[in-house]
Write an enzyme that holds these catalytic residues in place. Sequence first.
Site, PDB file in Angstrom:
ATOM      1  N   GLY A   1      37.691  34.164  33.544  1.00  0.00           N
ATOM      2  CA  GLY A   1      36.929  35.361  34.226  1.00  0.00           C
ATOM      3  C   GLY A   1      35.722  34.760  34.745  1.00  0.00           C
ATOM      4  O   GLY A   1      35.396  35.486  35.905  1.00  0.00           O
TER       5      GLY A   1
ATOM      6  N   ASN B   1      28.600  42.334  27.781  1.00  0.00           N
ATOM      7  CA  ASN B   1      29.144  41.610  26.687  1.00  0.00           C
ATOM      8  C   ASN B   1      28.174  41.338  25.614  1.00  0.00           C
ATOM      9  O   ASN B   1      28.632  40.813  24.323  1.00  0.00           O
ATOM     10  CB  ASN B   1      29.241  40.086  27.362  1.00  0.00           C
ATOM     11  CG  ASN B   1      27.992  39.649  27.897  1.00  0.00           C
ATOM     12  OD1 ASN B   1      27.577  40.242  28.787  1.00  0.00           O
ATOM     13  ND2 ASN B   1      27.863  38.471  27.468  1.00  0.00           N
TER      14      ASN B   1
ATOM     15  N   GLN C   1      34.854  42.082  29.301  1.00  0.00           N
ATOM     16  CA  GLN C   1      34.829  42.669  28.113  1.00  0.00           C
ATOM     17  C   GLN C   1      35.546  44.192  27.934  1.00  0.00           C
ATOM     18  O   GLN C   1      35.956  44.499  26.635  1.00  0.00           O
ATOM     19  CB  GLN C   1      33.278  42.869  27.628  1.00  0.00           C
ATOM     20  CG  GLN C   1      32.560  41.766  27.390  1.00  0.00           C
ATOM     21  CD  GLN C   1      32.940  40.915  26.142  1.00  0.00           C
ATOM     22  OE1 GLN C   1      33.616  41.447  25.141  1.00  0.00           O
ATOM     23  NE2 GLN C   1      32.818  39.359  26.056  1.00  0.00           N
TER      24      GLN C   1
ATOM     25  N   SER D   1      39.689  38.302  31.617  1.00  0.00           N
ATOM     26  CA  SER D   1      39.982  37.106  31.200  1.00  0.00           C
ATOM     27  C   SER D   1      40.806  37.193  29.964  1.00  0.00           C
ATOM     28  O   SER D   1      40.893  38.435  29.132  1.00  0.00           O
ATOM     29  CB  SER D   1      38.741  36.237  30.577  1.00  0.00           C
ATOM     30  OG  SER D   1      39.119  35.023  30.101  1.00  0.00           O
ATOM     31  N   GLY D   2      41.821  36.032  29.628  1.00  0.00           N
ATOM     32  CA  GLY D   2      42.952  36.646  28.539  1.00  0.00           C
ATOM     33  C   GLY D   2      42.337  36.534  27.391  1.00  0.00           C
ATOM     34  O   GLY D   2      42.885  37.006  26.496  1.00  0.00           O
ATOM     35  N   HIS D   3      41.591  35.424  27.135  1.00  0.00           N
ATOM     36  CA  HIS D   3      41.098  35.283  25.600  1.00  0.00           C
ATOM     37  C   HIS D   3      40.346  36.458  24.845  1.00  0.00           C
ATOM     38  O   HIS D   3      39.742  36.279  23.894  1.00  0.00           O
ATOM     39  CB  HIS D   3      40.621  33.938  25.746  1.00  0.00           C
ATOM     40  CG  HIS D   3      38.968  33.746  25.886  1.00  0.00           C
ATOM     41  ND1 HIS D   3      37.945  33.622  25.093  1.00  0.00           N
ATOM     42  CD2 HIS D   3      38.568  33.839  27.208  1.00  0.00           C
ATOM     43  CE1 HIS D   3      36.963  33.629  25.894  1.00  0.00           C
ATOM     44  NE2 HIS D   3      37.408  33.591  27.034  1.00  0.00           N
TER      45      HIS D   3
ATOM     46  N   THR E   1      49.207  24.555  40.999  1.00  0.00           N
ATOM     47  CA  THR E   1      50.290  24.979  40.316  1.00  0.00           C
ATOM     48  C   THR E   1      50.048  26.009  39.062  1.00  0.00           C
ATOM     49  O   THR E   1      49.092  25.795  38.253  1.00  0.00           O
ATOM     50  CB  THR E   1      50.889  23.778  39.569  1.00  0.00           C
ATOM     51  OG1 THR E   1      51.411  22.843  40.302  1.00  0.00           O
ATOM     52  CG2 THR E   1      52.357  24.200  38.837  1.00  0.00           C
TER      53      THR E   1
ATOM     54  N   CYS F   1      28.187  31.889  25.877  1.00  0.00           N
ATOM     55  CA  CYS F   1      28.025  30.929  26.918  1.00  0.00           C
ATOM     56  C   CYS F   1      26.488  30.544  26.847  1.00  0.00           C
ATOM     57  O   CYS F   1      26.282  29.583  27.775  1.00  0.00           O
ATOM     58  CB  CYS F   1      28.202  31.614  28.128  1.00  0.00           C
ATOM     59  SG  CYS F   1      29.960  32.053  28.232  1.00  0.00           S
TER      60      CYS F   1
END
Length: 393
Positions: free
Chosen positions: A72, A152, A180, A200-202, A238, A326
């Site tokens: 993100g 967040n 979020q 973001s995926g996580h 890639t 963070c």
Amino acid sequence: MNKLIYLDHAATTAVRPEVVDTMLPYFTERFGNPSSIYGFAAKNKEAINNSRDIIANAIGAKSEEIYFTGSGSEADNWALKATAEAYRNKGKHIITSKIEHHAILHTCDYLETQGYEITYLDVDDKGLVRIDELKSVIREDTILVSVMFANNEIGTIEPVAEIGKIAHEYGALFHTDAVQAFGQVPVNVDEMNIDMLSASGHKLNGPKGVGFLYIRKGLRLRSFIHGGQQERGRRAGTENVPGIVGLGKATELAISSMEARIKKETELRNYLIKRLTTEIPYTRLNGHETKRLPNNINLSFQFVEGESILIMLDMAGICASSGSACTSGSLDPSHVLLAIGLPHEIAHGSLRLTLGYENTKEEMDYVADNVKRIIENLRNMSPLYEDFVKRNR
């Protein structure tokens, strides 16, 4: 209760078993490079585009408007830096808010060194951007407004549709950091006047190391990473095929379960908030009471330090935080809590609890009992609390 109770889902989430199962083949038998032309590898390009379709459908976008990133934070950097470069002939004025994630704030710091003017919007005591202030500071040379979808730390959901509408009235683009919010609450880029969106995926039970940036078709944004033609020439490197496939599956699961999760998490959230605020005196709920993420609880306890609360919760098997992961190494109070008007001494005594789909009411009671015990013990050792009690007898 012996098991670990995880209440830091805003920091990261466990990858769901179904997501892991979907990803595993792409580490081994389906390892081909998606850019290769033979059929074995071309199937991986199909898998990437399938995830692109799932994500686009989740936010009401077109598949060709989804660009995969490594996080993100990368998506935020791309949105701001590429917009600044592409539209600098129109102007060099950018608007954001004082409660943004540091991926936005630090990027704005960088852009200021490059000659851009940044206006930082205030928020009210609930964390909502002041619309009147936005209207008063936006100008003809404003090229971008970037305001997060949901905070967040305190969970407040911003009036993004209204913010986007105002930006468009002045010919500015609107970007929202939805890290979020994506997968947690409904998002529609057209209805909400969103030109760019980061995720973001996580944060939604997907893998780490993968995210995406939605870029509305027609925007003149250049490549962010140079070196190859991946992501239609806009993001070289890639592709992280297992991560992208996992993000697609996590999105699919999150969207299909969203209504039920919102109901469950909201009920548990409100139950725990009520217990903590009614049973522990001198406790403040941070953020908006109703315009907040369904899984977010942020409280400030007077006369105690947040770090001490976290250590003692950890000893009880409870994972929580005092704010953004963070900035967990910082000794400074949260910039978000200061922005909503909390004094330093109260901001330092904050606790963020963020729920997930597996949490239960039994766990909420265990957490409430332990927080209550911990705050009482810490206050009994606090000279500030002792002085306060003496003065108010």
